[in-house]
Design an enzyme around this catalytic site. Sequence first.
Site, PDB file in Angstrom:
ATOM      1  N   HIS A  27      -2.582   7.909   7.192  1.00  0.00           N
ATOM      2  CA  HIS A  27      -1.454   8.733   6.388  1.00  0.00           C
ATOM      3  C   HIS A  27      -2.254   9.885   5.896  1.00  0.00           C
ATOM      4  O   HIS A  27      -1.477  11.209   6.084  1.00  0.00           O
ATOM      5  CB  HIS A  27      -1.007   8.100   5.343  1.00  0.00           C
ATOM      6  CG  HIS A  27       0.327   7.129   5.647  1.00  0.00           C
ATOM      7  ND1 HIS A  27       1.677   7.595   6.130  1.00  0.00           N
ATOM      8  CD2 HIS A  27       0.547   5.931   5.145  1.00  0.00           C
ATOM      9  CE1 HIS A  27       2.595   6.696   6.107  1.00  0.00           C
ATOM     10  NE2 HIS A  27       1.947   5.774   5.834  1.00  0.00           N
ATOM     11  N   CYS A  38       6.301   0.622   7.570  1.00  0.00           N
ATOM     12  CA  CYS A  38       5.998   1.557   6.653  1.00  0.00           C
ATOM     13  C   CYS A  38       7.030   2.087   5.950  1.00  0.00           C
ATOM     14  O   CYS A  38       8.059   2.065   6.121  1.00  0.00           O
ATOM     15  CB  CYS A  38       5.409   2.925   7.684  1.00  0.00           C
ATOM     16  SG  CYS A  38       4.970   4.346   6.866  1.00  0.00           S
ATOM     17  N   LEU A  39       6.701   2.160   4.383  1.00  0.00           N
ATOM     18  CA  LEU A  39       7.695   2.705   3.583  1.00  0.00           C
ATOM     19  C   LEU A  39       8.313   3.825   3.833  1.00  0.00           C
ATOM     20  O   LEU A  39       9.492   4.175   3.340  1.00  0.00           O
ATOM     21  CB  LEU A  39       7.065   2.693   2.181  1.00  0.00           C
ATOM     22  CG  LEU A  39       6.327   1.395   1.699  1.00  0.00           C
ATOM     23  CD1 LEU A  39       5.703   1.628   0.094  1.00  0.00           C
ATOM     24  CD2 LEU A  39       7.347   0.286   1.615  1.00  0.00           C
ATOM     25  N   GLN A  82       2.850  10.346   1.069  1.00  0.00           N
ATOM     26  CA  GLN A  82       4.251   9.598   1.121  1.00  0.00           C
ATOM     27  C   GLN A  82       5.026  10.390   0.137  1.00  0.00           C
ATOM     28  O   GLN A  82       6.340  10.189   0.145  1.00  0.00           O
ATOM     29  CB  GLN A  82       4.101   8.334   1.456  1.00  0.00           C
ATOM     30  CG  GLN A  82       3.662   7.759   2.690  1.00  0.00           C
ATOM     31  CD  GLN A  82       3.473   6.031   2.691  1.00  0.00           C
ATOM     32  OE1 GLN A  82       2.514   5.562   2.032  1.00  0.00           O
ATOM     33  NE2 GLN A  82       4.509   5.637   2.953  1.00  0.00           N
ATOM     34  N   HIS A 115      -4.307   1.712   7.631  1.00  0.00           N
ATOM     35  CA  HIS A 115      -2.864   2.161   7.435  1.00  0.00           C
ATOM     36  C   HIS A 115      -2.954   3.263   6.852  1.00  0.00           C
ATOM     37  O   HIS A 115      -2.252   4.557   7.052  1.00  0.00           O
ATOM     38  CB  HIS A 115      -1.949   1.203   7.318  1.00  0.00           C
ATOM     39  CG  HIS A 115      -0.471   1.537   7.038  1.00  0.00           C
ATOM     40  ND1 HIS A 115       0.543   1.243   7.932  1.00  0.00           N
ATOM     41  CD2 HIS A 115       0.363   2.412   6.154  1.00  0.00           C
ATOM     42  CE1 HIS A 115       1.565   1.642   7.762  1.00  0.00           C
ATOM     43  NE2 HIS A 115       1.512   2.418   6.574  1.00  0.00           N
ATOM     44  N   GLU A 116      -3.387   3.209   5.403  1.00  0.00           N
ATOM     45  CA  GLU A 116      -3.247   4.356   4.431  1.00  0.00           C
ATOM     46  C   GLU A 116      -4.140   5.429   4.708  1.00  0.00           C
ATOM     47  O   GLU A 116      -3.715   6.747   4.599  1.00  0.00           O
ATOM     48  CB  GLU A 116      -3.478   3.646   3.317  1.00  0.00           C
ATOM     49  CG  GLU A 116      -2.820   2.568   2.661  1.00  0.00           C
ATOM     50  CD  GLU A 116      -1.296   2.875   2.840  1.00  0.00           C
ATOM     51  OE1 GLU A 116      -0.687   1.550   2.982  1.00  0.00           O
ATOM     52  OE2 GLU A 116      -0.731   3.743   2.582  1.00  0.00           O
ATOM     53  N   GLY A 128       0.877  -1.072  -0.015  1.00  0.00           N
ATOM     54  CA  GLY A 128      -0.092   0.103   0.088  1.00  0.00           C
ATOM     55  C   GLY A 128       0.964   1.324  -0.097  1.00  0.00           C
ATOM     56  O   GLY A 128       2.025   1.172   0.352  1.00  0.00           O
TER      57      GLY A 128
HETATM   58  O1  LIG Z   1       3.713   2.372   4.391  1.00  0.00           O
HETATM   59  C1  LIG Z   1       3.125   2.112   3.457  1.00  0.00           C
HETATM   60  N1  LIG Z   1       2.021   2.379   3.172  1.00  0.00           N
HETATM   61  O2  LIG Z   1       1.850   3.815   3.628  1.00  0.00           O
HETATM   62  N2  LIG Z   1       3.529   0.597   3.136  1.00  0.00           N
HETATM   63  C2  LIG Z   1       3.423  -0.578   3.853  1.00  0.00           C
HETATM   64  C3  LIG Z   1       1.848  -0.856   4.263  1.00  0.00           C
HETATM   65  C4  LIG Z   1       1.448  -1.881   4.922  1.00  0.00           C
HETATM   66  C5  LIG Z   1       0.121  -1.409   5.799  1.00  0.00           C
HETATM   67  C6  LIG Z   1      -0.253  -2.306   6.401  1.00  0.00           C
HETATM   68  C7  LIG Z   1       0.559  -3.442   7.056  1.00  0.00           C
HETATM   69  C8  LIG Z   1       1.808  -3.957   6.516  1.00  0.00           C
HETATM   70  C9  LIG Z   1       2.154  -2.866   5.643  1.00  0.00           C
HETATM   71  C10 LIG Z   1       4.210  -1.575   3.193  1.00  0.00           C
HETATM   72  O3  LIG Z   1       4.966  -2.345   3.765  1.00  0.00           O
HETATM   73  O4  LIG Z   1       3.595  -1.745   2.060  1.00  0.00           O
HETATM   74 ZN   LIG Z   2       2.864   3.804   5.617  1.00  0.00          ZN
END
Ligand SMILES: O=C(NO)N[C@@H](Cc1ccccc1)C(=O)O
Ligand SMILES: [Zn+2]
Length: 158
Positions: A147, A101-102, A53, A143-144, A48
């Site tokens: 953000h 989180c990315l 972001q 989660h999104e 996601g």
């Molecule tokens: O940071 C983000 N999205 O904002 N990306 C995370 C999203 C996520 C959400 C929920 C559970 C695990 C992971 C990712 O690793 O792809």
């Molecule tokens: Zn995130």
Amino acid sequence: MAEIREVVQLGHPLLRTQAQYVENVQEQRIQNLVDDLIATVGQANGVGIAAPQVAECCRLFIVASRPNLRYPYAPTMEPTAMINPKILAHSTEAVKGWEGCLSIPGIRGLVPRYQIVEVEYSDRNGKLQKQELTDFVARIFQHELDHLDGIVFLDRME
Ligand SMILES: O=C(NO)N[C@@H](Cc1ccccc1)C(=O)O
Ligand SMILES: [Zn+2]
């Protein structure tokens, strides 16, 4: 002075074209952003990603669950753009699960999320969608959505 009256009264075609032009530019910007976010979450091997972001302040994110090294049990789905998303209803109990989180590399944590959420959003074609999401996909959605309100998973860890 008659000429000026004519433009105002008849809604001069040029003016309508101007409004349509602006609308088309905005529409193209959103479509380009959706394509960019889908490519980015794929390259990052994520599930996601939300517009803030990548420093785009609009209420838009991509949910793209698929199994990967960090989430081997993730269901596979078509990467889906969700515009102006909202939660209409949710299950009472929250379930803890691992998240990362990315934008916060190298940290993972156990985060409580509703197990079931009834959501509404516009898809990339502008069509209003209403769906019930469960488990990991419900987790990604929450989660999104956080953000979009400046909240990250660290803020939710107990
Ligand atoms: O940071 C983000 N999205 O904002 N990306 C995370 C999203 C996520 C959400 C929920 C559970 C695990 C992971 C990712 O690793 O792809
Ligand atoms: Zn995130």
